[in-house]
Design an enzyme around this catalytic site. Structure first.
Site, PDB file in Angstrom:
ATOM      1  CE  LYS A   1      -2.824  -7.573  10.080  1.00 20.58           C
ATOM      2  NZ  LYS A   1      -1.454  -7.812   9.665  1.00 20.58           N
TER       3      LYS A   1
ATOM      4  CD  GLU B   1      -2.577   3.698  -1.965  1.00 17.59           C
ATOM      5  OE1 GLU B   1      -2.967   3.218  -3.046  1.00 17.59           O
ATOM      6  OE2 GLU B   1      -1.437   3.544  -1.513  1.00 17.59           O
TER       7      GLU B   1
ATOM      8  CB  CYS C   1       0.424   1.681  -4.665  1.00 21.66           C
ATOM      9  SG  CYS C   1       0.271   0.695  -3.201  1.00 21.66           S
TER      10      CYS C   1
ATOM     11  CD  GLU D   1      -1.622  -3.199  -7.434  1.00 17.11           C
ATOM     12  OE1 GLU D   1      -2.338  -3.794  -6.614  1.00 17.11           O
ATOM     13  OE2 GLU D   1      -1.104  -2.090  -7.214  1.00 17.11           O
TER      14      GLU D   1
HETATM   15  C1  UN1 Z   1       2.986   2.878  -2.302  1.00 13.66           C
HETATM   16  O1  UN1 Z   1       3.551   2.137  -3.107  1.00 13.66           O
HETATM   17  O2  UN1 Z   1       1.934   2.529  -1.746  1.00 13.66           O
HETATM   18  O3  UN1 Z   1       5.271   7.748  -4.880  1.00 13.66           O
HETATM   19  C2  UN1 Z   1       3.541   4.181  -1.863  1.00 13.66           C
HETATM   20  C3  UN1 Z   1       5.876   6.753  -4.482  1.00 13.66           C
HETATM   21  C4  UN1 Z   1       6.232   6.651  -3.013  1.00 13.66           C
HETATM   22  C5  UN1 Z   1       5.099   6.068  -2.234  1.00 13.66           C
HETATM   23  C6  UN1 Z   1       4.545   4.790  -2.792  1.00 13.66           C
HETATM   24  N1  UN1 Z   1       6.556   7.968  -2.522  1.00 13.66           N
HETATM   25  O4  UN1 Z   1       6.190   5.828  -5.215  1.00 13.66           O
END
Ligand code: UN1
Length: 512
Positions: free
Chosen positions: A191, A266, A300, A400
């Protein structure tokens, strides 16, 4: 209502004739049971409709899960090296279509083209890595404590995997999850985020072309409440992998706990860069700008805090401010653009809300609103924004924000830097700029994050190392690297006794 369901690869021509895409179930593109659709828009210019996608419901999820269940016995019985070969073919196809996918990605979610290419490359990298796992998938063989007895452990697939992915890495993150799931012999219901269903459709089409048998990969588009919840609730989906916000992650965790499912989460970060008084400040500025404003702060792993030694704080800001101000904001497909749009109007409102609040608590150094340049009025643009004098416990430094907002926190020394860095609910990525080896090694030990960088920013994880975070950034699982296989496999321990007699462990081999 009649719909023309395009094969995913032939669509996406222009705004006036935006195509409609189906769900992908049992190897076929098909409309949802209700026939309802939703639009995916270009965030750099929302007059550009990328396509229409199925607004699916629990009935569609049930069909996809059934298709995945039907495909499971043959796929898990396929030798793992053969599963890996299909994955090699997919990796090569993805490489062949890299430019087309990158352009489609920039159009659908806004990141600048060079970064979109990087996103597809990350998908290619994990596909090759996991294809190789088809010839490894190592378990242990180990001596038995008894004579004439064999002991070993092997990995087995879990079953149908539910994979729920975000929009910010619309090729890389689905690949991080799909590749280990598939090479280990699971089948999948995928999804994708509702902001990037077109990228998902293109990806699934390539998986199909590469030779994954019908039913091994199924895709259902639609909202989290309808599709995501049904997938997580399904008693026939024993493992779920989710990347997204903490609120949704906790809801999923509640359902998964009740149903005793394997669950990998995550959930983002509040990543900090520590700049010591002996740092190479120009290098630090490069790292900060890239980590804070690359992907418009929508990673992230993005750096949203700089924790700087007070002795060099003014000097650092003097270098940072003009560089930040000079960053070129615009559509990601334009050649000179360095910062693309935010994903949607809700993201702009959220970022603007934090900036308004920040103005009360801290000093704004640069940015703070939508850029005034003509030609950007139809997109979700926001200026790179820096606050100085932020307290580590301010909301600016705690929540965040997922946008181009950076908080500068001044500290008197290393010990205070560590305290500030670790004083968040999250623990995904961190970095330190220092020329002192001892300080660097202390940071590697002291920073409570799953990823630590020395003399580099907080973004740019490579696919063959574990990816994930501590505390509120997840629930202890890791993606990428061979650690990713732990999410999608069950261990089976096997003992073979060839002594021809009954041997009792812990009893027959003990003295006395
Ligand atoms: C994400 O933002 O969930 O290290 C992944 C990094 C990328 C992956 C980010 N290779 O910023």
């Amino acid at each position: 209502m009649t719909q023309t369901i395009e094969p995913a690869v032939s669509g996406a021509s222009g705004a006036s004739s935006a195509p409609t895409y189906g769900n992908f179930i049992g190897g076929e593109w098909q409309p949802s049971v209700s026939g309802a659709t939703f639009a995916s828009l270009n965030p750099a210019d929302t007059r550009d409709v990328v396509g229409y996608f199925q607004a699916s419901s629990a009935a569609d999820v049930a069909m996809a899960v059934r298709a995945a269940e039907l495909a499971l016995p043959a796929w898990r019985a396929t030798p793992a090296p053969r599963r890996g070969e299909v994955m090699y073919a997919f990796a090569a196809l993805l490489a062949q279509h890299k430019e087309r996918l990158a352009r489609a990605m920039t159009r659908e979610m806004g990141k600048v083209l060079s970064e979109a290419r990087g996103d597809v490359q990350e998908g290619i990298d994990i596909a090759y890595l996991m294809a190789g796992e088809g010839r490894r998938l190592f378990g242990d063989t180990t001596p038995s404590e008894l004579p004439d007895k064999w002991a070993m452990s092997i990995r087995e697939p879990i079953g149908v995997a539910g994979i729920i992915t975000p929009w910010n890495f619309p090729i890389a993150i689905p690949c991080w999850k799909l590749m280990p799931a598939l090479v280990a012999g699971n089948t999948v219901v995928f999804k994708p985020a509702s902001d990037t269903p077109h990228c998902a459709a293109l990806l699934v089409e390539l998986l199909h072309q590469a030779g994954f048998p019908p039913g091994t990969v199924n895709m259902v588009t639609g909202g989290g409440d309808e599709v995501g919840t049904a997938l997580v609730e399904s008693p026939d989906v024993p493992v779920v992998s989710f990347t997204g916000n903490g609120h949704t992650g906790r809801r999923i965790a509640g359902i998964a706990a009740r149903r005793l499912k394997r669950l990998a989460l995550e959930l983002g970060g509040k990543n900090g860069i520590v700049v010591m008084d002996d740092a190479d400040l120009d290098l630090a500025v490069d790292g900060i700008l890239w980590s804070a404003f690359g992907t418009t702060g929508q990673r992230c792993t993005a750096a949203s805090r700089v924790i700087v030694h007070e002795k060099v704080a003014d000097d650092l800001l003097d270098r940072l401010e003009p560089r930040s101000r000079a960053l070129r904001i615009g559509p990601g497909l334009a050649q000179d653009t360095e910062v693309g749009p935010l994903i949607n109007v809700r993201a702009v409102e959220k970022v603007a809300g934090y900036v308004e609040e920040g103005r009360r608590d801290a000093r704004i150094v640069t940015g703070g609103g939508a850029p005034s340049r003509l030609g950007l009025e139809h997109g979700h643009f926001f200026e790179p924004t820096i606050f100085d004098g932020v307290d580590p416990m301010d909301r600016l430094a705690q929540d965040e924000i997922f946008g181009p907002v950076l908080s500068v926190i001044r500290v008197p020394g290393y010990a205070e830097a560590v305290t500030a860095l670790n004083q968040t609910r999250y623990g995904l990525s961190s970095s330190i700029f220092t020329r002192d080896n001892n300080t660097a090694f202390r940071a590697m030990r002291d920073f409570e994050t799953g990823i630590v960088y020395v003399n580099a920013g907080t973004i740019g994880a490579e696919t063959h190392l574990p990816f994930g975070g501590r505390k509120g950034s997840g629930n202890g699982h890791r993606e990428a690297g061979h650690a990713a296989l732990d999410t999608f496999t069950e261990w089976k321990s096997i003992y073979v006794d060839y002594s021809g007699r009954l041997q009792r462990a812990q009893i027959d081999n003990q003295p006395g």
